[in-house]
Design an enzyme around this catalytic site. Structure first.
Site, PDB file in Angstrom:
ATOM      1  N   HIS A 264       0.800  -1.219   0.000  1.00  0.00           N
ATOM      2  CA  HIS A 264       0.000   0.000   0.000  1.00  0.00           C
ATOM      3  C   HIS A 264       0.836   1.273   0.000  1.00  0.00           C
ATOM      4  CE1 HIS A 264      -3.160  -2.841   0.736  1.00  0.00           C
ATOM      5  NE2 HIS A 264      -4.081  -1.900   0.824  1.00  0.00           N
TER       6      HIS A 264
ATOM      7  N   HIS B 146      -8.220   0.513  -6.869  1.00  0.00           N
ATOM      8  CA  HIS B 146      -7.352   0.344  -5.700  1.00  0.00           C
ATOM      9  C   HIS B 146      -6.547  -0.955  -5.766  1.00  0.00           C
ATOM     10  CE1 HIS B 146      -6.097   0.294  -1.476  1.00  0.00           C
ATOM     11  NE2 HIS B 146      -6.583  -0.939  -1.391  1.00  0.00           N
TER      12      HIS B 146
END
Length: 1565
Positions: free
Chosen positions: A265, A281
């Site tokens: 991330h 995402h």
């Protein structure tokens, strides 16, 4: 109701998971969460789905029964990430307030991550916190965002920066909601699933690897049946949730352990912040996972196997692993250009898990475990490395380099691929250990799996491949087998595909394909052998290369198979491995000579024995093998040796750095030929080598003491020649070179490796040349290595792993960092090579990202490939071919003369006896032979009629197709007729010359890929200029020179004449102040090929500027009809053939035209243009941005956008547009009277007009003078002041030179004299605290003293030891640069007086005298390319001192005795630096006369020897008179003064002065 599984979190079982559990959700909420108001919030897309409608209906029904006094409200927001904002949150809150919601409200967030995050945040803040229940409907939300209580909204500065921890009362995960999920969103969620398994549960990761194929098939089906994978899907969701719930329970507020959930991330979120909403995402996190895994590998924490495993798993689920993944690029479009290191690092610096601005990353230790169970601070330097595909290798520090090292390279690619083939053809289960996990083996494993050749799984955290063979019972599949650039896999699988059976549910054939380079690599001999044995194989594109279509069910007949094996031993191994499965026993006979790489054939036979098949070699027939029928039986375990080719790199590191390195698992008993590298190559070069049966240790001599190998045959280890080449580059012993032979097959590997080594070694200053089957390297001392220019894109790897790894070694011996492109190509055989350099050898490595888009041509330079010249008789083929040969250092071969020698009779007589038809046959045979035999290092001049025969035409076309140059030379047809009418040396034409031309013209065109029109010359000087013009053309088309794109204010003149020959005398004047000249093809009176070519010839004859070649259509303000696409495309390709420096490519051309031009552009720069002639587009219209990024995506070198202005504001809007669009250099202007300001402000290559042009190319165009005046008026130019300093300077011509050019170009500068012999006085009075100081011209006696006030010195100033030019350094206030332009004055004087380029010719120079200019003269002669620079003076002692001060590679020899003079090679260039005011010393004069006599006799370089006088007074000096007596060309000293002043003016102002003007100012007076 379906079963519900409950997962505890923070002490309560509030996470409920199941399939079809809407009833459970309703009952549980209403029964346990009493409220006056229930609010269900979702987005408008979800509201339309059946599962949601059912949930809503059930809730209403149940609520009416169980809690009739309660109410149910619904609120729908717009779908998409954009809704996750402050504005939407406020709108939801306003709705709740308007509806009178209180603190007992229960909110149900039904949707994906956007709904869950945002509505969770609403619940956290509304009434200071109300209850929320998460009902995730996307896979991503189910496994990630809904669990753990993290809520947030996005801001323009980043994702999730504003939010709160607010635990939901329940999380209801109903997997049936996924039935409504689009495939892309489904796949998107799998990124978080894979991430969770990767950090926590290796067993679950293994299950996911097995589940991928079934999952992807279901979710991407036209009508997905999610129920068919219900159980696996529920388990997938459940296992991820369990991990996250466990972590959250231990660390609710993300103070430590919970950070582990952010693997992928740190980088993923940074990418997402740039490319959202185009990329999802999970897609960004997938890329982030790979980058963070690579970071852990780079830091020596994670194994390469684990990285490969994660990448393979992500790809198996359809997720990207790189921002340059093809599908990912399609999604993000132009935003790819916004993903730059600085931006990503800025985004990472404000990540929530950081300590301040210190960036933290989660580092994996292995699949299923994180390193030290926490996030780690990582350096921007290390992040920068993993985020780029280009690398700067720093000097190998003696202090940091370990004295001893042990390195274990990855498994052998050769053995890995063979083991996979045999195991797949065999029966039983084999555990393959130390398999190379690389691109090549991945392609092989994928192919085996698709063909149902084996069941494949892993053990030992992926390190062991468990392969259960299917006994050779492979069947066809629907997929093409894509093999990338995996040559080994493609050759092995070609034979394997012949054995494949037909799958009745699939196709009846197998298709093998690969990338662009793979589709060029040869496979013909293997295909021929298989076809002859019954296989049906079809070439789908180019004959002799992939893609191949192989018919299934045919098998191999067996019996005798003949195979040509002189190109690749992989052909042999391919048939050997498949031969046991033929219908009959196979006898494989290798024909055509000695097979290449015999040791690899032996390796295959030895491995076949391990799998149960014994091959016997014939005792009676050479190169013949007998292979019995049978089937492989897989051993229980097979251990792959480390790759011996890869092992050569760490061993060579030791050799080149004087350290020691051990490879513990490769020794003399190795199956691989490259295992002999240490003993056969490094030991004779001076290394100590200790080799046992199983290990090899190399200890290098002290740095700089390696010795060259006179000759080494590397045929047994051809892949290792690249390593040997870089070692040889620093192996020095007098003039001895290193010759490596036996490596001809390396020309058809991932690239032409021999040519690649020659071209890239040259960038280090190392000369290498190709041999028929090898390479010769002339090593230099380490201290003489040149650092390849980063600005010129450093070292090109040609996407070849071995090129990249080899040059990483030589790079570390340079003083400054060396840029190496495409570092990831090492993934083919050693994915962790850069990590090994970094962690094992302590090498400093930086990632490198070029500014904007790379504008380096991807075309391969011509290197040593021969050039073929065609054209009519009398076109100048012989003369220009000899010029070319002289310049390139090639040999010249006239094919007519060659043919006469072969026939034993002259051509006229032969034709007389046997006729034209027989002559054409012989001519075609000779052409074919010569093109093959003399394919390297020759200029081949053909007969005028070679294109008459079809066979010869085919030979020429094949040569072009193979990447060679066929150059068509032409001249004015009337001149040709005149010449040929008087020529009796060749047979007379049987038809009129013009008829012959008309017949041949199309053939010349289709057989050539370049075209040069030779202009008429009226005198000797024009003839010399033609030679220089032609040489510059050759530099362009061979890739030796690519025009540099201006970075400072610059202009180009747009010519509007229909015929340039009518104004040729004005052309130089028209281009004053310009850096390029535009030839508007559409405005010419004739668009025929010959006429257009003649116009470029006129331009090149009178102007030395780059040509911008433009074919403007009517819709874009030009004259050519837009519909004439065939003519337009032909004209554009003509421009490329003519070798123009720039080609204007309209973005309105059909896409097919654009693509074809880009494909064939070679070294021509592309200006992608769009003109809004109608004036309808304002600069804030999105269409301009679309046009700009269309050009950027095409990889144009420059973008040119032209609008129209009706107000001053239009120009200000344009400047705003320019400010934010700077990835690719931009020319942006407005047409019309109101648009003139835009031309003044445009920074590079502004189109200009001239008073003498018949009309302006566009409305509102200005002249150079008008632009400069206006720019000065608005403060763009500072009124700089310049001086000539020194003493005496009263007669200095510098002020006249500079001021005349200022006036002509309307520059607001002044140039004065400042007489002083004191550098301190100059600094105090002219430079110190003077904001208007522009620069100095420095004369005696200050050329040395002024250096103390400079902060940087140019290469020339350092080497020459004196400064004659001082200028402020741009971007460094108060800092000064010292330069020396004397050498340029010498070079350009020679050039302007007709001396051709001699970089590759065997030309020598002489410096007469030992005065102040002599070092500049030596520097100039070296830069020109003189092989030896002789020096002569009245007293030799002074020359000894000069020689010691100059670099050794100048090859300076002092001529002090008669014997030295007698042994000297002929000299063609002389620079006289002796005093001109006195007679020449008698002894010196005698020596000079001998040199002059010898030079004029030899005429080395094919031009008249030339002497330059450095003194400009008197106008004719004693040495000039002597040289003229010997018929040398003589250049007076005033010319050097003008030419050095020209360069000085460029340094001072950034502009090129008008040469005639400054020449007149100096010489005319």
């Amino acid at each position: 109701m379906s079963s519900v599984q409950k997962v505890p979190i923070l002490g309560s079982e509030t996470i409920h998971v199941g399939y079809g559990i809407q009833n459970h959700i309703v009952q549980e909420v209403i029964a346990t969460k009493a409220s006056s108001t229930y609010v269900i919030i979702t987005d408008t897309n979800m509201a339309r789905t059946e599962p949601f409608k059912k949930l809503l209906a059930d809730f209403n029904t149940k609520l009416g029964v169980s809690r009739p006094d309660s109410r149910l409200l619904t609120y729908y927001v717009a779908p998409g990430e954009e809704s996750k904002s402050r504005e939407t949150k406020a709108a939801v809150e306003d709705f709740l307030l308007q509806k009178g919601c209180t603190r007992d409200t229960v909110i149900l967030a039904v949707g994906g991550g956007v709904i869950g995050d945002m509505i969770g945040f609403v619940a956290a803040t509304f009434m200071r916190g109300v209850r929320v229940i998460q009902v995730p409907t996307s896979l991503l939300a189910m496994v990630d965002s809904s669990v753990g209580g993290k809520t947030a909204i996005d801001t323009p500065l980043g994702k999730n920066f504003i939010g709160a921890f607010h635990q939901p009362d329940y999380v209801f995960v109903d997997v049936s909601f996924l039935e409504t999920l689009p495939a892309r969103q489904f796949i998107n969620g799998m990124a978080e699933v894979i991430k969770t398994a990767a950090i926590w549960n290796e067993e679950e990761f293994s299950r996911l690897e097995r589940f991928s194929k079934q999952f992807l098939a279901v979710v991407t089906a036209p009508n997905p049946d999610i129920r068919s994978i219900k159980d696996d899907l529920v388990k997938t969701v459940l296992e991820s949730i369990r991990v996250k719930a466990s972590v959250v329970s231990s660390d609710e507020k993300e103070s430590g352990l919970r950070n582990l959930l952010n693997f992928g991330h740190t980088i993923g979120h940074a990418i997402e912040a740039v490319v959202t909403p185009e990329a999802l995402h999970g897609e960004c996190v997938a890329v982030g996972m790979i980058k963070e895994a690579e970071l852990a590998r780079y830091l020596g924490i994670l194994s390469p196997v684990a990285v490969a495993r994660i990448a393979k798993c992500l790809v198996a689920y359809g997720l990207p692993t790189s921002i340059d993944d093809k599908d990912f690029l399609k999604k993000i479009g132009f935003k790819r250009h916004h993903i730059v290191i600085d931006t990503l690092l800025q985004k990472m610096a404000i990540d929530k898990k950081n300590d301040g601005s210190k960036i933290k990353c989660v580092l994996l230790e292995s699949i299923g475990r994180c390193y030290q169970l926490k996030a780690h601070q990582v350096s921007k330097r290390d992040l920068g490395f993993v985020l780029t595909d280009e690398v700067l290798v720093h000097e190998f520090s003696k202090d940091a380099t370990p004295a001893t090292n042990v390195v274990i390279p990855p498994g052998s690619k050769s053995i890995s691929n063979r083991a996979l083939i045999m195991a797949a053809l065999g029966s039983g289960t084999v555990r393959i250990k130390n398999l190379l996990h690389s691109d090549d083996t991945k392609h092989m494993l994928d192919a085996v799996s698709l063909l149902k050749g084996a069941e494949i799984s892993t053990e030992d955290n992926g390190a062991t491949i468990v392969l259960k063979g299917n006994g050779g019972k492979m069947v066809t599949c629907d997929d093409q087998l894509y093999l990338g650039n995996a040559g080994t896999a493609s050759r092995f699988l070609t034979s394997v595909a012949s054995l494949v059976g037909i799958n009745s549910q699939s196709s009846n054939h197998v298709i093998l394909t690969g990338n662009a380079r793979m589709q060029e690599r040869p496979i013909g001999p293997l295909v021929d052998a298989l076809r002859s044995n019954g296989s049906s194989i079809e070439y789908l594109k180019n004959t002799g290369s992939l893609p191949l279509k192989i018919e299934a069910g045919k098998g191999l007949k067996g019996g005798k198979i003949e195979l040509a094996a002189t190109i690749s031993s992989q052909y042999v191994s391919s048939i050997l491995m498949c031969a046991p499965y033929a219908d009959e026993e196979v006898t494989l006979s290798l024909v055509g000579g000695k097979p290449i790489s015999q040791l690899y054939i032996d390796m295959t036979i030895d491995m076949m024995k391990s799998f149960g098949i014994n091959v016997t070699k014939s005792t009676t027939q050479e190169y013949t093998y007998h292979i019995p029928k049978g089937a492989y039986v897989n051993p229980e375990e097979y251990v792959i040796e480390s790759d011996a080719s890869s092992a050569t790199y760490p061993l060579a590191f030791a050799a080149m750095t004087g350290t020691s390195c051990t490879i513990p698992n490769i020794g003399s008993s190795s199956l691989q030929g490259d295992a002999r590298f240490a003993v056969d190559v490094l030991k004779p070069m001076g290394c100590k080598v200790e080799q046992t049966a199983t290990s090899t240790t190399v200890t290098g001599p002290p740095r700089g003491q390696l010795k060259p190998l006179a000759h080494v045959d590397m045929e047994p280890m051809t892949d290792a020649f690249l390593t040997a080449s870089v070692v040889a580059a620093v192996a020095v012993d007098g003039t001895q070179s290193t010759s490596i032979t036996g490596i001809a097959n390396q020309r058809v590997k991932e690239c032409n490796r021999i040519a690649a080594m020659v071209s890239e070694l040259a960038k280090f200053g190392v000369k290498a040349n190709e041999l028929p089957d090898g390479i010769e390297i002339h090593g230099i001392k380490i201290e003489d290595l040149v650092t390849p220019s980063t600005e010129n894109r450093g070292i090109k790897t040609f996407d070849d792993h071995r090129v990249a790894m080899s040059f990483s070694l030589l790079a570390g011996l340079c003083k400054d960092p060396v840029l190496i492109q495409e570092r990831s190509c090492t993934g083919k055989t050693w994915p962790g090579w850069w990590d090994t350099l970094h962690t094992k050898f302590n090498v400093t490595i930086d990632g490198y990202e070029p500014e904007g888009v790379s504008h380096t041509s991807t075309a391969e330079t011509n290197e040593n490939k021969s050039v073929i010249v065609i054209g009519m008789r009398a076109a100048g083929k012989s003369t220009l071919s000899k010029w070319m040969a002289s310049f390139l250092g090639f040999k010249f071969l006239d094919l007519d003369e060659f043919l006469e020698q072969k026939l034993g009779v002259d051509i006229r007589e032969f034709i007389k006896q046997k006729g034209w038809e027989e002559f054409r046959k012989e001519e075609a045979i000779v052409a074919s032979e010569c093109f093959a035999k003399y394919s390297q290092g020759y200029v081949l001049s053909t007969g005028g009629g070679i294109v008459e025969g079809e066979e010869a035409r085919n030979s020429l076309k094949s040569y072009v197709k193979a990447g060679g140059i066929v150059l068509h030379l032409h001249r004015d047809l009337d001149e040709t007729v005149q010449f040929l009418s008087a020529d009796t040396s060749r047979p007379a034409y049987v038809s009129e010359i013009k008829e012959v031309w008309n017949r041949r013209e199309k053939w010349y065109d289709e057989c050539s890929n370049y075209f040069f029109y030779s202009s008429h010359c009226n005198d000797e000087l024009e003839f010399k200029h033609l030679r220089n013009s032609f040489t510059n053309y050759i530099k362009t088309i061979t890739g030796l020179k690519t025009v540099e794109i201006p970075t400072k204010r610059s202009n180009f003149i747009s010519l509007t004449y229909p015929d340039l020959s009518e104004v040729e005398s004005q052309l130089e004047e028209l281009t004053y102040g310009c850096e390029a000249v535009e030839l508007r093809i559409d405005l010419l009176k004739d668009l025929s090929e010959s006429y257009v070519a003649s116009q470029t010839a006129v331009l090149r004859k009178y102007v030395s500027l780059p040509i911008i070649y433009t074919v403007r259509t009517k819709s874009q303000g030009g004259k050519v009809e837009d519909e004439q696409t065939e003519q337009i495309e032909k004209l554009l390709h003509l421009g490329i053939k003519l070798g123009v420096e720039y080609l204007d490519l309209q973005l309105t051309y059909p896409q097919s035209v654009i693509n074809n031009v880009l494909k064939n552009r070679k070294f021509t720069r592309i200006i992608a243009s769009h003109h809004d002639v109608s004036g309808s587009l304002k600069w804030d219209n999105v269409e301009w941005r679309n046009k700009y990024y269309q050009a950027v995506d095409l990889k144009a070198d420059i973008v040119k956008l032209v609008g129209s202005a009706s107000t001053l504001q239009d120009n200000l809007l344009l400047e705003q547009f320019r400010h934010v669009n700077h990835i690719t250099p931009l020319i942006a202007i407005n047409m019309g009277e109101q648009g003139k300001l835009s031309s003044v402000l445009n920074p590079i290559l502004t189109p200009v007009t001239h008073e003498k042009l018949p009309f302006k190319a566009a409305p509102g165009q200005l002249t150079v003078s008008q632009i400069n005046k206006a720019f000065a008026e608005i403060g763009g130019f500072v009124n700089k002041k310049f001086w000539v300093v020194g003493s005496p300077i009263e007669h200095s011509k510098s002020p006249d030179l500079h001021n005349s050019a200022y006036e002509k170009l309307s520059l607001p500068y002044t140039f004065d004299r400042f007489e002083s012999a004191n550098a301190d006085e100059v600094y105090e009075k002219l430079i110190k605290d003077n904001s208007l100081f522009g620069g100095l011209a420095v004369t005696m006696p200050l050329k040395l003293d002024i250096k103390k006030y400079t902060d940087e010195l140019s290469e020339a100033a350092k080497t020459i030891g004196a400064v004659n030019t001082v200028v402020p350094i741009e971007g460094k206030p108060g800092k000064l640069l010292g330069d020396n332009t004397d050498w340029i004055g010498i070079n350009n004087s020679f050039t302007r007086f007709g001396v051709p380029s001699i970089e590759y010719a065997d030309v020598n120079g002489l410096v007469v005298g030992g005065g102040g200019t002599s070092r500049a003269a030596a520097f100039a002669l070296h830069k020109m390319g003189c092989k030896t620079i002789y020096m002569i003076n009245r007293t030799a002692s002074k020359l000894v001192e000069i020689k010691e001060l100059l670099p050794a590679n100048f090859n300076i020899e002092i001529l002090s005795s008669d014997s030295e003079l007698a042994q000297a090679k002929p000299i063609s260039l002389i620079v006289s630096c002796i005093p001109a005011s006195a007679p020449i010393d008698e002894a010196l004069l005698t020596k000079i006369e001998k040199v002059l006599h010898n030079g004029i006799q030899q005429k080395n370089g094919g031009f008249t020897p030339t002497l330059l006088e450095a003194a400009y007074k008197p106008s004719v000096t004693p040495i000039m008179k002597v040289a003229q007596k010997f018929e040398w060309n003589v250049i007076p000293g005033a010319e050097m003064l003008v030419n050095q002043g020209e360069r000085q003016f460029q340094i001072h102002t950034g502009y090129t002065p008008p040469y005639k003007v400054i020449h007149e100012a100096v010489v005319g007076n």
